[in-house]
Write an enzyme that holds these catalytic residues in place. Structure first.
Site, PDB file in Angstrom:
ATOM      1  N   GLU A  51     -28.234   2.143  13.011  1.00 43.02           N
ATOM      2  CA  GLU A  51     -28.099   3.156  14.052  1.00 43.02           C
ATOM      3  C   GLU A  51     -26.715   3.188  14.688  1.00 43.02           C
ATOM      4  O   GLU A  51     -26.240   4.255  15.089  1.00 43.02           O
ATOM      5  CB  GLU A  51     -29.159   2.927  15.146  1.00 43.02           C
ATOM      6  CG  GLU A  51     -30.591   3.086  14.675  1.00 43.02           C
ATOM      7  CD  GLU A  51     -30.877   4.486  14.146  1.00 43.02           C
ATOM      8  OE1 GLU A  51     -30.156   5.439  14.526  1.00 43.02           O
ATOM      9  OE2 GLU A  51     -31.801   4.636  13.328  1.00 43.02           O
ATOM     10  N   HIS A  84       6.959   4.390   9.959  1.00 41.39           N
ATOM     11  CA  HIS A  84       6.459   4.152  11.322  1.00 41.39           C
ATOM     12  C   HIS A  84       7.662   3.727  12.148  1.00 41.39           C
ATOM     13  O   HIS A  84       8.484   2.927  11.695  1.00 41.39           O
ATOM     14  CB  HIS A  84       5.397   3.058  11.311  1.00 41.39           C
ATOM     15  CG  HIS A  84       4.806   2.751  12.660  1.00 41.39           C
ATOM     16  ND1 HIS A  84       4.428   3.740  13.556  1.00 41.39           N
ATOM     17  CD2 HIS A  84       4.522   1.574  13.269  1.00 41.39           C
ATOM     18  CE1 HIS A  84       3.942   3.174  14.638  1.00 41.39           C
ATOM     19  NE2 HIS A  84       4.000   1.864  14.501  1.00 41.39           N
ATOM     20  N   ARG A 111      10.564  -9.569  -2.227  1.00 39.05           N
ATOM     21  CA  ARG A 111      10.839 -11.000  -2.325  1.00 39.05           C
ATOM     22  C   ARG A 111      10.754 -11.447  -3.784  1.00 39.05           C
ATOM     23  O   ARG A 111       9.823 -11.098  -4.509  1.00 39.05           O
ATOM     24  CB  ARG A 111       9.826 -11.772  -1.473  1.00 39.05           C
ATOM     25  CG  ARG A 111      10.004 -13.287  -1.475  1.00 39.05           C
ATOM     26  CD  ARG A 111       9.084 -13.911  -0.435  1.00 39.05           C
ATOM     27  NE  ARG A 111       7.702 -13.526  -0.656  1.00 39.05           N
ATOM     28  CZ  ARG A 111       6.868 -14.154  -1.493  1.00 39.05           C
ATOM     29  NH1 ARG A 111       7.305 -15.192  -2.193  1.00 39.05           N
ATOM     30  NH2 ARG A 111       5.617 -13.760  -1.619  1.00 39.05           N
ATOM     31  N   ASN A 134       0.816  -1.212   0.000  1.00 42.01           N
ATOM     32  CA  ASN A 134       0.000   0.000   0.000  1.00 42.01           C
ATOM     33  C   ASN A 134       0.852   1.266   0.000  1.00 42.01           C
ATOM     34  O   ASN A 134       0.724   2.128  -0.871  1.00 42.01           O
ATOM     35  CB  ASN A 134      -0.922  -0.041   1.227  1.00 42.01           C
ATOM     36  CG  ASN A 134      -1.916   1.100   1.255  1.00 42.01           C
ATOM     37  OD1 ASN A 134      -1.554   2.226   1.564  1.00 42.01           O
ATOM     38  ND2 ASN A 134      -3.147   0.807   0.919  1.00 42.01           N
ATOM     39  N   GLN A 135       1.758   1.398   0.964  1.00 46.29           N
ATOM     40  CA  GLN A 135       2.599   2.584   1.053  1.00 46.29           C
ATOM     41  C   GLN A 135       3.777   2.521   0.079  1.00 46.29           C
ATOM     42  O   GLN A 135       4.159   3.536  -0.514  1.00 46.29           O
ATOM     43  CB  GLN A 135       3.122   2.768   2.479  1.00 46.29           C
ATOM     44  CG  GLN A 135       2.114   3.357   3.449  1.00 46.29           C
ATOM     45  CD  GLN A 135       1.763   4.802   3.148  1.00 46.29           C
ATOM     46  OE1 GLN A 135       2.540   5.543   2.559  1.00 46.29           O
ATOM     47  NE2 GLN A 135       0.574   5.208   3.563  1.00 46.29           N
TER      48      GLN A 135
END
Length: 329
Positions: A227, A108, A48, A27-28
């Site tokens: 709800e 991160h 890989r 994704n990143q």
């Protein structure tokens, strides 16, 4: 006050003649690699051999190498594989190429902050962290804008670590929206706390608790779903657009009064004490140690919880409603 950097604060010359090795093409990885390439950077991919990411990166026109070779060729190594595999991959394939004044980057800071990865002191260690999923990072870049982000420096051996991180942030498109200077410690601890107490853990359990309360009292699961889950997006969209008070102005007076007077009955001092305990576990490394051990065992607890989550009534009802909505369209 936080230091916020924009386009004018970042100099792309700090990336001139440098090869950026993006490790991982998920994704990143895909988004950051494409954005940096489109900004004029030399980007190669390390993944890989033979996997789906290898094939996709090749199709997208990148030079693709085994991770060890990509790390060897890179001046800047941006590690964008999952937290739980970073330490092993670093030890086996990246560490042998370090110690030559390279820059090791992350989005991160988990493995650096908790010392699962300990780079040589003569290498820069930085963080460039978009605050959005990769698909949005790519989409906004192509539209000529960007998403906000964070930059941090853990080691500044070259003296240019912050400038390199800002240059990368600009290449990814983050400085158009603004990047905040932080530390690895602050990024990791606030990120984990936000995920656990509010964004992933807290909101999921709040939704299920509300749903279960209504269903246990005999209300139709489909109505309870609308709800307690379906309408949540409408509320979050309002909060994101203008803040909590903007949301309060946008709902009915009845909803506002009920929310203001009853919300603190749910999120009370007991809950706040529990939140502080979560933060304590993050700060002292207890959670990190638990997560590392969980993965060393093959993540049995996580797999058990995933199965339980899939079998919850709210998931079955939600699927039926979404399928019905698709048919209705």
């Amino acid at each position: 006050m936080a230091k916020i950097y924009g386009d004018k604060d970042a100099d792309m010359d700090f990336l001139k003649d440098k090869t950026i090795s993006v490790i991982g093409y998920g994704n990143q990885g895909e988004a950051q690699a494409k954005n940096m390439r489109d900004s004029g950077c030399k980007v190669i991919i390390g993944v890989r051999v033979g996997g789906s990411s290898w094939k996709q990166a090749k199709e997208d026109g990148f030079e693709v190498y085994e991770i060890s070779e990509a790390a060897k060729r890179g001046d800047i190594i941006q590690v964008l594989i999952p937290d739980e595999v970073q330490a092993h991959v670093y030890s086996e394939e990246i560490a042998p190429t370090m110690g030559e004044g390279k820059t090791l980057g992350f989005s991160h800071g988990f493995n650096i902050h908790y010392k699962e990865i300990v780079p040589p002191r003569d290498d820069d260690v930085i963080m460039v962290a978009p605050k959005a999923p990769g698909a949005i990072v790519r989409k906004t870049y192509k539209e000529g804008s960007g998403v906000p982000g964070l930059v941090a420096v853990s080691q500044n051996a070259s003296g240019d670590a912050l400038d390199i991180s800002l240059a990368m942030a600009k290449a990814i498109g983050l400085t158009k929206a603004g990047v905040i200077e932080t530390s690895f410690e602050e990024e990791v601890e606030t990120d984990l706390f936000g995920e656990q107490s509010v964004l992933v853990g807290g909101v999921s359990e709040l939704i299920k608790a509300g749903f279960e309360t209504l269903v246990d009292e005999g209300y139709q699961p489909e109505v309870a779903y609308f709800e307690c889950l379906n309408e949540l997006k409408l509320i979050v969209d309002l909060i994101q657009e203008g803040g909590i008070e903007y949301m309060m102005k946008s709902v009915s007076n009845t909803a506002e009064y009920g929310g203001r007077t009853r919300g603190t009955e749910i999120i009370n001092d007991h809950v706040r004490k529990k939140m502080k305990k979560l933060l304590d576990d993050i700060q002292d490394g207890s959670f990190a140690s638990e997560w590392v051990t969980e993965n060393e065992k093959g993540a049995p607890k996580l797999e058990k919880m995933r199965k339980e989550g899939k079998n919850h009534l709210i998931e079955k009802v939600g699927k039926e409603i979404r399928d019905w909505a698709d048919i209705g369209e």
